[in-house]
Design a protein around this motif. Structure first.
Motif, PDB file in Angstrom:
ATOM      1  N   UNK A 177      27.418  42.454  44.609  1.00 32.45           N
ATOM      2  CA  UNK A 177      26.983  42.316  46.005  1.00 32.45           C
ATOM      3  C   UNK A 177      26.914  40.829  46.492  1.00 32.45           C
ATOM      4  N   UNK A 178      26.859  39.916  45.837  1.00 33.29           N
ATOM      5  CA  UNK A 178      26.831  38.687  46.098  1.00 33.29           C
ATOM      6  C   UNK A 178      28.246  37.784  46.007  1.00 33.29           C
ATOM      7  N   UNK A 179      29.170  38.449  45.576  1.00 33.82           N
ATOM      8  CA  UNK A 179      30.402  37.847  45.033  1.00 33.82           C
ATOM      9  C   UNK A 179      31.107  37.763  46.453  1.00 33.82           C
ATOM     10  N   UNK A 180      31.566  36.527  46.789  1.00 37.07           N
ATOM     11  CA  UNK A 180      32.393  36.071  47.908  1.00 37.07           C
ATOM     12  C   UNK A 180      33.247  37.221  48.102  1.00 37.07           C
ATOM     13  N   UNK A 181      34.096  37.734  47.429  1.00 30.58           N
ATOM     14  CA  UNK A 181      35.234  38.423  47.721  1.00 30.58           C
ATOM     15  C   UNK A 181      34.924  39.920  48.173  1.00 30.58           C
ATOM     16  N   UNK A 182      33.744  40.226  47.974  1.00 30.25           N
ATOM     17  CA  UNK A 182      33.028  41.519  48.358  1.00 30.25           C
ATOM     18  C   UNK A 182      32.079  41.455  49.395  1.00 30.25           C
ATOM     19  N   UNK A 183      32.062  40.586  50.220  1.00 30.37           N
ATOM     20  CA  UNK A 183      31.087  40.282  51.359  1.00 30.37           C
ATOM     21  C   UNK A 183      31.483  41.383  52.488  1.00 30.37           C
ATOM     22  N   UNK A 184      32.341  42.134  52.330  1.00 29.76           N
ATOM     23  CA  UNK A 184      32.414  43.148  53.331  1.00 29.76           C
ATOM     24  C   UNK A 184      32.432  44.339  52.858  1.00 29.76           C
ATOM     25  N   UNK A 185      32.112  44.586  51.444  1.00 25.30           N
ATOM     26  CA  UNK A 185      32.057  45.845  50.684  1.00 25.30           C
ATOM     27  C   UNK A 185      30.586  46.278  51.097  1.00 25.30           C
ATOM     28  N   UNK A 186      30.518  47.760  51.346  1.00 27.29           N
ATOM     29  CA  UNK A 186      29.456  48.570  51.756  1.00 27.29           C
ATOM     30  C   UNK A 186      28.999  49.341  50.630  1.00 27.29           C
ATOM     31  N   UNK A 187      28.037  49.816  49.999  1.00 26.44           N
ATOM     32  CA  UNK A 187      27.543  50.599  48.854  1.00 26.44           C
ATOM     33  C   UNK A 187      26.918  51.773  49.161  1.00 26.44           C
ATOM     34  N   UNK A 188      26.939  52.639  48.459  1.00 25.71           N
ATOM     35  CA  UNK A 188      25.950  53.840  48.244  1.00 25.71           C
ATOM     36  C   UNK A 188      24.465  53.452  48.232  1.00 25.71           C
ATOM     37  N   UNK A 189      23.494  54.119  48.823  1.00 25.69           N
ATOM     38  CA  UNK A 189      22.083  53.655  48.462  1.00 25.69           C
ATOM     39  C   UNK A 189      21.253  54.792  48.047  1.00 25.69           C
ATOM     40  N   UNK A 190      20.511  54.485  47.011  1.00 27.91           N
ATOM     41  CA  UNK A 190      19.544  55.348  46.319  1.00 27.91           C
ATOM     42  C   UNK A 190      18.015  55.076  46.424  1.00 27.91           C
ATOM     43  N   UNK A 191      17.609  55.833  47.266  1.00 19.90           N
ATOM     44  CA  UNK A 191      15.883  55.484  47.739  1.00 19.90           C
ATOM     45  C   UNK A 191      15.152  56.070  46.602  1.00 19.90           C
ATOM     46  N   UNK A 192      14.401  55.047  45.753  1.00 17.17           N
ATOM     47  CA  UNK A 192      13.437  55.470  44.790  1.00 17.17           C
ATOM     48  C   UNK A 192      12.140  55.473  45.104  1.00 17.17           C
ATOM     49  N   UNK A 193      11.341  56.298  44.746  1.00 20.01           N
ATOM     50  CA  UNK A 193       9.873  56.463  45.234  1.00 20.01           C
ATOM     51  C   UNK A 193       9.023  56.502  44.192  1.00 20.01           C
ATOM     52  N   UNK A 194       8.082  55.560  43.809  1.00 20.53           N
ATOM     53  CA  UNK A 194       7.164  55.574  42.572  1.00 20.53           C
ATOM     54  C   UNK A 194       6.323  56.524  42.589  1.00 20.53           C
ATOM     55  N   UNK A 195       5.647  56.566  41.455  1.00 16.31           N
ATOM     56  CA  UNK A 195       4.527  57.645  41.486  1.00 16.31           C
ATOM     57  C   UNK A 195       3.146  56.805  41.478  1.00 16.31           C
ATOM     58  N   UNK A 196       1.966  57.705  41.768  1.00 18.68           N
ATOM     59  CA  UNK A 196       0.698  57.245  41.982  1.00 18.68           C
ATOM     60  C   UNK A 196       0.282  56.209  41.149  1.00 18.68           C
ATOM     61  N   UNK A 201      26.495  61.559  52.745  1.00 21.02           N
ATOM     62  CA  UNK A 201      27.062  61.766  51.282  1.00 21.02           C
ATOM     63  C   UNK A 201      26.612  60.339  50.413  1.00 21.02           C
ATOM     64  N   UNK A 202      26.602  59.352  50.987  1.00 22.01           N
ATOM     65  CA  UNK A 202      26.350  58.209  50.407  1.00 22.01           C
ATOM     66  C   UNK A 202      24.750  57.695  50.668  1.00 22.01           C
ATOM     67  N   UNK A 203      23.917  58.582  50.522  1.00 22.21           N
ATOM     68  CA  UNK A 203      22.332  58.530  50.725  1.00 22.21           C
ATOM     69  C   UNK A 203      21.892  59.337  49.641  1.00 22.21           C
ATOM     70  N   UNK A 204      21.242  58.880  48.735  1.00 25.71           N
ATOM     71  CA  UNK A 204      20.420  59.800  47.781  1.00 25.71           C
ATOM     72  C   UNK A 204      19.076  59.099  47.892  1.00 25.71           C
ATOM     73  N   UNK A 205      18.209  60.305  47.187  1.00 28.47           N
ATOM     74  CA  UNK A 205      16.763  59.749  47.078  1.00 28.47           C
ATOM     75  C   UNK A 205      16.226  60.436  45.950  1.00 28.47           C
ATOM     76  N   UNK A 206      15.427  59.817  45.296  1.00 25.76           N
ATOM     77  CA  UNK A 206      14.624  60.247  43.757  1.00 25.76           C
ATOM     78  C   UNK A 206      13.280  59.756  43.855  1.00 25.76           C
ATOM     79  N   UNK A 207      12.411  60.406  42.815  1.00 26.10           N
ATOM     80  CA  UNK A 207      11.203  59.998  42.540  1.00 26.10           C
ATOM     81  C   UNK A 207      10.710  60.581  41.344  1.00 26.10           C
ATOM     82  N   UNK A 208       9.432  59.795  40.888  1.00 24.95           N
ATOM     83  CA  UNK A 208       8.877  60.455  39.871  1.00 24.95           C
ATOM     84  C   UNK A 208       7.328  60.668  40.128  1.00 24.95           C
ATOM     85  N   UNK A 209       6.720  61.805  39.714  1.00 18.25           N
ATOM     86  CA  UNK A 209       5.450  62.317  39.907  1.00 18.25           C
ATOM     87  C   UNK A 209       5.288  62.331  41.520  1.00 18.25           C
TER      88      UNK A 209
END
Length: 305
Positions: A59-78, A151-159
């Protein structure tokens, strides 16, 4: 009904923060992956919400500064927070998978959900779901280089987070291409005796009542129920990849709710992957099966290319 222990409830923020810094130092010594942890001020919640974005090495490599990434939203438990993915070992598991070239690079975004169950509270005082969709996701997409297609958006969680992930994905199938849950706090109906317990010092009952009303408002409960949302948005869920599992020794009986959700999805002919494994409602159970969901989401992200 959901995972919280005295260690989690009473864990000092100072201790947790110190452990997190130690962990970050150890990680940085072995890779370029890093966690960007900050606070976002929410106008809807009228407060600041802590979050961490776990960034892959490139993500922080200079040659990849225009690259975009998929994203996984992660939700914690209580009892957890935005740092739980690192403190509990999930981030280490993800790094191991990347080191072994089992999964590729994507961002993991973990907001602090406190004890909200990731819904708008019945009393209207804590509109967490509105915050997440109307403020937080747009903020993430504006601030970090993430791909914006469904399609590049995911979501996950525990409990509690597993419940939240399924509820959010089933409520908004137009936003997520994949969803997963481990030991999700799945209950078709509110547990019996909760309203009585909410006034008698029962912590679990008080937490439910704070979110769903005291006594619990069944109509409001169903409005947020993954079971009800699956039927309401069945057509949209046909385009979503769905994975969930639970331990057969889950002390809160969530394996029953998971089995019932499996039956509901089957009756609606919605494809999904479901497993019951030996194990309790614990972080050790989560870590035993977290790799499966990381691989599951990466498979979908990779196909989305």
């Amino acid at each position: 009904m959901f995972m919280f222990s005295s260690r989690q409830i009473h864990r000092s923020g100072r201790i947790a923060g110190f452990l997190f810094l130690v962990l970050l130092a150890a990680v940085s010594a072995h890779s370029q992956e890093r966690a960007d942890c900050r606070a976002f001020h929410s106008a809807l919640l009228r407060s600041s919400v802590r979050y961490c974005v776990y960034l892959p090495a490139s993500y922080s490599v200079a040659d990849a500064k225009t690259r975009k990434y998929p994203v996984l939203y992660l939700l914690h438990g209580l009892g957890g927070n935005e740092q739980s993915i690192a403190l509990d070992g999930e981030w280490t598991s993800l790094q191991d998978l990347r080191r072994d070239h089992t999964v590729g690079e994507f961002l993991v975004v973990a907001p602090d959900g406190s004890d909200t169950f990731y819904v708008n509270s019945r009393d209207g005082k804590t509109p967490y779901s509105d915050f997440f969709f109307r403020e937080f996701i747009p903020f993430v997409e504006h601030t970090y280089r993430v791909r914006t297609e469904r399609a590049a958006h995911g979501i996950t969680g525990f409990s509690m987070g597993g419940y939240g992930a399924l509820r959010m994905a089933f409520a908004h199938p137009e936003l997520f291409g994949s969803v997963s849950a481990h030991s999700g706090a799945l209950m078709r109906a509110p547990p019996q005796g909760v309203s009585a317990g909410a006034s008698s010092g029962n912590l679990a009952a008080e937490l439910l009542a704070n979110v769903f009303g005291n006594p619990i408002d069944r109509k409001f409960w169903d409005l947020n129920s993954p079971f009800v949302l699956a039927r309401k948005n069945a057509a949209g869920l046909l385009r979503m990849k769905i994975y969930f599992d639970c331990g057969t020794e889950d002390a809160y009986g969530f394996y029953r709710g998971a089995s019932e959700l499996h039956e509901t999805l089957d009756s609606l002919k919605i494809p999904h992957e479901f497993h019951l494994y030996p194990g309790r409602h614990s972080v050790s159970y989560l870590l035993a099966h977290r790799d499966a969901s990381f691989e599951f989401h990466w498979h979908e992200f990779n196909l989305a290319k």
